[in-house]
Design a protein around this motif. Sequence first.
Motif, short mmCIF file in Angstrom:
data_model
loop_
_atom_site.label_atom_id
_atom_site.label_comp_id
_atom_site.label_asym_id
_atom_site.label_seq_id
_atom_site.Cartn_x
_atom_site.Cartn_y
_atom_site.Cartn_z
N PRO A 1 45.54 32.59 30.68
CA PRO A 1 44.47 32.02 31.50
C PRO A 1 43.86 33.04 32.45
O PRO A 1 44.54 33.94 32.94
CB PRO A 1 45.19 30.91 32.27
N VAL A 2 42.58 32.89 32.71
CA VAL A 2 41.86 33.78 33.62
C VAL A 2 42.37 33.58 35.04
O VAL A 2 42.74 32.47 35.45
CB VAL A 2 40.35 33.49 33.56
N ALA A 3 42.41 34.67 35.82
CA ALA A 3 42.92 34.62 37.18
C ALA A 3 42.13 33.64 38.04
O ALA A 3 40.90 33.62 38.01
CB ALA A 3 42.87 36.01 37.79
N ALA A 4 42.83 32.84 38.84
CA ALA A 4 42.20 31.89 39.74
C ALA A 4 41.74 32.60 41.00
O ALA A 4 42.32 33.61 41.42
CB ALA A 4 43.17 30.76 40.08
N SER A 5 40.71 32.08 41.65
CA SER A 5 40.17 32.70 42.85
C SER A 5 41.20 32.76 43.98
O SER A 5 41.24 33.70 44.76
CB SER A 5 38.93 31.95 43.32
N GLY A 6 42.09 31.75 44.04
CA GLY A 6 43.11 31.76 45.08
C GLY A 6 44.10 32.90 44.90
O GLY A 6 44.54 33.51 45.87
N GLU A 7 44.46 33.20 43.65
CA GLU A 7 45.36 34.31 43.38
C GLU A 7 44.72 35.63 43.81
O GLU A 7 45.38 36.49 44.40
CB GLU A 7 45.66 34.39 41.88
N VAL A 8 43.46 35.78 43.51
CA VAL A 8 42.74 37.01 43.84
C VAL A 8 42.68 37.18 45.36
O VAL A 8 42.92 38.27 45.88
CB VAL A 8 41.33 37.01 43.23
N GLN A 9 42.38 36.11 46.06
CA GLN A 9 42.26 36.19 47.52
C GLN A 9 43.60 36.52 48.17
O GLN A 9 43.67 37.34 49.10
CB GLN A 9 41.71 34.88 48.08
N ALA A 10 44.68 35.93 47.67
CA ALA A 10 46.01 36.21 48.23
C ALA A 10 46.39 37.67 48.00
O ALA A 10 46.95 38.33 48.90
CB ALA A 10 47.05 35.28 47.60
N LEU A 11 46.09 38.19 46.83
CA LEU A 11 46.39 39.59 46.56
C LEU A 11 45.51 40.51 47.39
O LEU A 11 45.97 41.55 47.87
CB LEU A 11 46.22 39.89 45.07
N ARG A 12 44.28 40.13 47.58
CA ARG A 12 43.37 40.92 48.41
C ARG A 12 43.95 41.09 49.82
O ARG A 12 43.92 42.19 50.40
CB ARG A 12 42.01 40.25 48.45
N GLN A 13 44.49 40.03 50.38
CA GLN A 13 45.09 40.09 51.71
C GLN A 13 46.33 40.96 51.71
O GLN A 13 46.58 41.73 52.65
CB GLN A 13 45.41 38.67 52.18
N ARG A 14 47.13 40.88 50.65
CA ARG A 14 48.34 41.71 50.56
C ARG A 14 47.96 43.19 50.50
O ARG A 14 48.59 44.04 51.14
CB ARG A 14 49.14 41.32 49.31
N LEU A 15 46.93 43.51 49.73
CA LEU A 15 46.48 44.90 49.61
C LEU A 15 45.95 45.42 50.94
O LEU A 15 46.20 46.57 51.32
CB LEU A 15 45.40 45.01 48.53
N ALA A 16 45.23 44.58 51.66
CA ALA A 16 44.66 45.00 52.94
C ALA A 16 45.76 45.33 53.95
O ALA A 16 45.58 46.21 54.81
CB ALA A 16 43.75 43.91 53.50
N ALA A 17 46.90 44.67 53.84
CA ALA A 17 47.99 44.88 54.79
C ALA A 17 48.94 45.99 54.37
O ALA A 17 49.73 46.46 55.18
CB ALA A 17 48.77 43.57 54.96
N ALA A 18 48.87 46.42 53.11
CA ALA A 18 49.82 47.41 52.59
C ALA A 18 49.51 48.80 53.12
O ALA A 18 48.36 49.21 53.19
CB ALA A 18 49.79 47.41 51.07
N CYS A 19 50.56 49.53 53.44
CA CYS A 19 50.40 50.93 53.88
C CYS A 19 50.29 51.89 52.71
O CYS A 19 49.65 52.93 52.80
CB CYS A 19 51.57 51.33 54.77
N GLN A 20 50.95 51.55 51.60
CA GLN A 20 50.93 52.41 50.42
C GLN A 20 50.69 51.56 49.17
O GLN A 20 51.45 50.62 48.90
CB GLN A 20 52.23 53.19 50.28
N ILE A 21 49.64 51.92 48.43
CA ILE A 21 49.29 51.24 47.18
C ILE A 21 49.25 52.28 46.07
O ILE A 21 48.74 53.39 46.27
CB ILE A 21 47.91 50.56 47.29
N ALA A 22 49.79 51.93 44.91
CA ALA A 22 49.66 52.79 43.73
C ALA A 22 48.94 51.99 42.65
O ALA A 22 49.13 50.78 42.53
CB ALA A 22 51.03 53.25 43.23
#
Length: 263
Positions: free
Chosen positions: A18-39
């Motif tokens: 199934p295609v990603a839901a908008s809520g999943e995308v928004q939650a991950l967006r917030q996690r990425l914004a708070a992360a100090c290191q992303i790969a």
Amino acid sequence: MPLAPSSDPLSASPPARPVAASGEVQALRQRLAAACQIAVLTGAGMSAESGVPTFRDDSSGYWSQFNPQEMASEAGFRAHPQRVWNWYAHRRAVIARVEPNAGHLALARWSRTHEGRMSVITQNVDGLHQRAGSAGVLALHGELMRNRWLDRPRSCCDLQRVAPGEPPSCPVCGNLLRPAVVWFGEALPASVWQAAEQAAQGAEVLLVVGTSGAVYPAAGLAQIARRSGAHVVVINTQATELDAVASQCLTGSAARLLPALFD
């Protein structure tokens, strides 16, 4: 050091999801914004959205008579240097006609405005991440648009002074130029692999984008990151072999989802 893959992973066709839901995308967006290191680990699917053919598909017309794996080995190059050089010239011409897509550009923009927080690791040799503006890209399998010497260079070997030919060579000793990509059976660049492992170990979030997860050692970076406590996210248009390792799977294209996550 880990060796390059011995087979092409793109022949498999995992089932859709199934295609990603908008809520999943928004939650991950917030996690990425708070992360100090992303790969971010990217594969062929990332470049396919720019129109780059996969390794097996890049053999239309005259080139379809040759086995791509024979064109990507030291033995094949030594046996038929002109043929292999011209095949790579064909591939370079294909890459020169395409542009980074919205996914490449989204990663580059975010990394510029969040300096030091993102590591881009790619299995692709096309240089599209670099052209989009991402700095310090860890190209595990080398770079198609660059050359290096076939044999250990002597003092006379100068990349700025080569004798023309197919392939070009050192005018003094005859050492041949070859594409600076990792061929089958060759080790990955030691410094690049070490940096990729460190990035995976230190990441709070690892995005695995556009790769089937069947090519090792690159796919092992997801397992390294997960063992180190990272939130591992697989972004793909279909199921992959890394879905079981992932903390989260988002279904969709890189060109759509990465701007939604980072812009």
